[in-house]
Design a protein around this motif. Structure first.
Motif, PDB file in Angstrom:
ATOM      1  N   ASN A  68       0.843  -1.206   0.000  1.00 33.77           N
ATOM      2  CA  ASN A  68       0.000   0.000   0.000  1.00 33.77           C
ATOM      3  C   ASN A  68       0.871   1.247   0.000  1.00 33.77           C
ATOM      4  O   ASN A  68       0.601   2.206  -0.727  1.00 33.77           O
ATOM      5  N   ALA A  69       1.920   1.255   0.828  1.00 34.18           N
ATOM      6  CA  ALA A  69       2.804   2.422   0.918  1.00 34.18           C
ATOM      7  C   ALA A  69       3.596   2.619  -0.368  1.00 34.18           C
ATOM      8  O   ALA A  69       3.749   3.750  -0.846  1.00 34.18           O
ATOM      9  N   LEU A  70       4.090   1.532  -0.941  1.00 35.52           N
ATOM     10  CA  LEU A  70       4.871   1.641  -2.181  1.00 35.52           C
ATOM     11  C   LEU A  70       4.014   2.131  -3.349  1.00 35.52           C
ATOM     12  O   LEU A  70       4.510   2.798  -4.256  1.00 35.52           O
ATOM     13  N   LEU A  71       2.733   1.820  -3.307  1.00 34.10           N
ATOM     14  CA  LEU A  71       1.824   2.204  -4.400  1.00 34.10           C
ATOM     15  C   LEU A  71       0.903   3.346  -3.989  1.00 34.10           C
ATOM     16  O   LEU A  71      -0.196   3.488  -4.525  1.00 34.10           O
ATOM     17  N   ILE A  72       1.365   4.176  -3.081  1.00 29.88           N
ATOM     18  CA  ILE A  72       0.528   5.249  -2.535  1.00 29.88           C
ATOM     19  C   ILE A  72      -0.033   6.174  -3.613  1.00 29.88           C
ATOM     20  O   ILE A  72      -1.140   6.694  -3.472  1.00 29.88           O
ATOM     21  N   ASN A  78      -3.575   1.170  -3.767  1.00 32.07           N
ATOM     22  CA  ASN A  78      -2.953   1.579  -2.512  1.00 32.07           C
ATOM     23  C   ASN A  78      -3.773   1.225  -1.270  1.00 32.07           C
ATOM     24  O   ASN A  78      -3.460   1.661  -0.176  1.00 32.07           O
ATOM     25  N   GLN A  79      -4.844   0.436  -1.457  1.00 32.58           N
ATOM     26  CA  GLN A  79      -5.685   0.044  -0.331  1.00 32.58           C
ATOM     27  C   GLN A  79      -6.105  -1.420  -0.477  1.00 32.58           C
ATOM     28  O   GLN A  79      -7.267  -1.746  -0.608  1.00 32.58           O
ATOM     29  N   PHE A  80      -5.125  -2.283  -0.500  1.00 32.39           N
ATOM     30  CA  PHE A  80      -5.299  -3.730  -0.475  1.00 32.39           C
ATOM     31  C   PHE A  80      -5.767  -4.363  -1.773  1.00 32.39           C
ATOM     32  O   PHE A  80      -6.072  -5.541  -1.821  1.00 32.39           O
ATOM     33  N   GLY A  81      -5.819  -3.587  -2.863  1.00 34.72           N
ATOM     34  CA  GLY A  81      -5.969  -4.125  -4.200  1.00 34.72           C
ATOM     35  C   GLY A  81      -7.288  -4.782  -4.542  1.00 34.72           C
ATOM     36  O   GLY A  81      -8.309  -4.592  -3.887  1.00 34.72           O
ATOM     37  N   GLY A  82      -7.207  -5.557  -5.610  1.00 36.21           N
ATOM     38  CA  GLY A  82      -8.371  -6.185  -6.211  1.00 36.21           C
ATOM     39  C   GLY A  82      -8.474  -5.729  -7.653  1.00 36.21           C
ATOM     40  O   GLY A  82      -7.687  -4.909  -8.122  1.00 36.21           O
ATOM     41  N   ASP A  83      -9.412  -6.299  -8.352  1.00 35.17           N
ATOM     42  CA  ASP A  83      -9.656  -5.869  -9.726  1.00 35.17           C
ATOM     43  C   ASP A  83     -11.167  -5.809  -9.933  1.00 35.17           C
ATOM     44  O   ASP A  83     -11.934  -6.095  -9.007  1.00 35.17           O
ATOM     45  N   LEU A  84     -11.573  -5.444 -11.114  1.00 30.60           N
ATOM     46  CA  LEU A  84     -13.007  -5.294 -11.369  1.00 30.60           C
ATOM     47  C   LEU A  84     -13.740  -6.620 -11.163  1.00 30.60           C
ATOM     48  O   LEU A  84     -14.840  -6.649 -10.620  1.00 30.60           O
ATOM     49  N   ARG A  85     -13.128  -7.726 -11.556  1.00 31.00           N
ATOM     50  CA  ARG A  85     -13.797  -9.020 -11.380  1.00 31.00           C
ATOM     51  C   ARG A  85     -14.009  -9.332  -9.903  1.00 31.00           C
ATOM     52  O   ARG A  85     -15.095  -9.735  -9.497  1.00 31.00           O
ATOM     53  N   SER A  86     -12.983  -9.147  -9.077  1.00 31.96           N
ATOM     54  CA  SER A  86     -13.150  -9.458  -7.648  1.00 31.96           C
ATOM     55  C   SER A  86     -14.173  -8.510  -7.015  1.00 31.96           C
ATOM     56  O   SER A  86     -14.969  -8.930  -6.170  1.00 31.96           O
ATOM     57  N   ALA A  87     -14.177  -7.251  -7.441  1.00 34.45           N
ATOM     58  CA  ALA A  87     -15.170  -6.298  -6.937  1.00 34.45           C
ATOM     59  C   ALA A  87     -16.575  -6.738  -7.352  1.00 34.45           C
ATOM     60  O   ALA A  87     -17.496  -6.776  -6.530  1.00 34.45           O
ATOM     61  N   TRP A  88     -16.728  -7.072  -8.623  1.00 34.24           N
ATOM     62  CA  TRP A  88     -18.030  -7.502  -9.150  1.00 34.24           C
ATOM     63  C   TRP A  88     -18.513  -8.756  -8.434  1.00 34.24           C
ATOM     64  O   TRP A  88     -19.689  -8.870  -8.079  1.00 34.24           O
ATOM     65  N   GLU A  89     -17.610  -9.706  -8.216  1.00 30.62           N
ATOM     66  CA  GLU A  89     -17.989 -10.949  -7.529  1.00 30.62           C
ATOM     67  C   GLU A  89     -18.458 -10.665  -6.098  1.00 30.62           C
ATOM     68  O   GLU A  89     -19.418 -11.279  -5.628  1.00 30.62           O
ATOM     69  N   ASN A  90     -17.793  -9.741  -5.411  1.00 29.43           N
ATOM     70  CA  ASN A  90     -18.221  -9.400  -4.052  1.00 29.43           C
ATOM     71  C   ASN A  90     -19.580  -8.700  -4.043  1.00 29.43           C
ATOM     72  O   ASN A  90     -20.412  -8.970  -3.184  1.00 29.43           O
ATOM     73  N   VAL A  91     -19.796  -7.799  -4.991  1.00 27.77           N
ATOM     74  CA  VAL A  91     -21.075  -7.080  -5.030  1.00 27.77           C
ATOM     75  C   VAL A  91     -22.191  -8.016  -5.485  1.00 27.77           C
ATOM     76  O   VAL A  91     -23.221  -8.134  -4.822  1.00 27.77           O
ATOM     77  N   SER A  92     -22.003  -8.691  -6.598  1.00 32.57           N
ATOM     78  CA  SER A  92     -23.075  -9.560  -7.114  1.00 32.57           C
ATOM     79  C   SER A  92     -23.281 -10.783  -6.218  1.00 32.57           C
ATOM     80  O   SER A  92     -24.383 -11.325  -6.176  1.00 32.57           O
TER      81      SER A  92
END
Length: 182
Positions: A68-72, A78-92
């Motif tokens: 997180n600090a290196l990618l500030i 910078n806040q624990f990552g993820g991608d659109l697929r993981s976001a979509w899977e969590n929401v849906s």
């Protein structure tokens, strides 16, 4: 400002090294410490996605807080990552309380692309506030969120834009993002 952020990142790395992390690069057999050149090549790459940068730094042995600090300066890494697929899977999948702040930003950004009525360019602070809200109030589903919003005693943090929660997580159909998924 950018120099200040880099200085902060270096300070965080130094504190983590001084205070001890849960694991270090030396925990990996035959591993050599990562060099600044290796870190810079990953962090500054224009060919890698935000999550690929996180994955690359993790492969070098850095724990999530250091990444997180290196990618500030990387808004969606910078806040624990993820991608659109993981976001979509969590929401849906009705697991709002498992979203990372980066996933909240990615999901909202993608929603903005397909439905211009979502005028939200969420800051790191707003995304973190949403994640905290979901976790603190055990909000995992649209129904949970609607019940929270309907409760007159519920308080929404001021850092969350007005109407962002219902517009993004209740009214917006995650099915509209299927074509955009990696």
């Amino acid at each position: 400002m950018q120099d200040m952020r880099r200085l902060l990142a270096i300070a965080v790395i130094g504190l983590a090294a001084a205070g001890g992390c849960s694991y270090t690069i030396s925990d990996f057999e035959h591993a050599l410490p990562a060099t600044l050149e290796e870190v810079g090549r990953i962090r500054d790459s224009e060919d890698l996605t935000s999550q690929q940068k996180r994955d690359g730094l993790q492969e070098l042995g850095f724990p999530p807080l250091i990444i997180n600090a290196l990618l500030i300066d990387e808004r969606t890494a910078n806040q624990f990552g993820g991608d659109l697929r993981s976001a979509w899977e969590n929401v849906s999948g009705e697991r709002f309380n498992e979203l990372t702040p980066d996933e909240v930003q990615l999901y909202t950004d993608a929603g903005n692309e397909v439905e211009r009525k979502l005028p939200f360019d969420l800051t790191d602070e707003a995304a973190q506030a949403m994640v905290d809200l979901f976790g603190e109030h055990s909000i995992a589903t649209k129904d949970d969120l609607q019940a929270f919003l309907d409760d007159p005693g519920s308080e929404i943090p001021s850092s969350i834009p007005e109407d962002a929660l219902p517009d993004v997580f209740i009214d917006f159909d995650p099915g509209r993002l299927i074509d955009a998924l990696p």
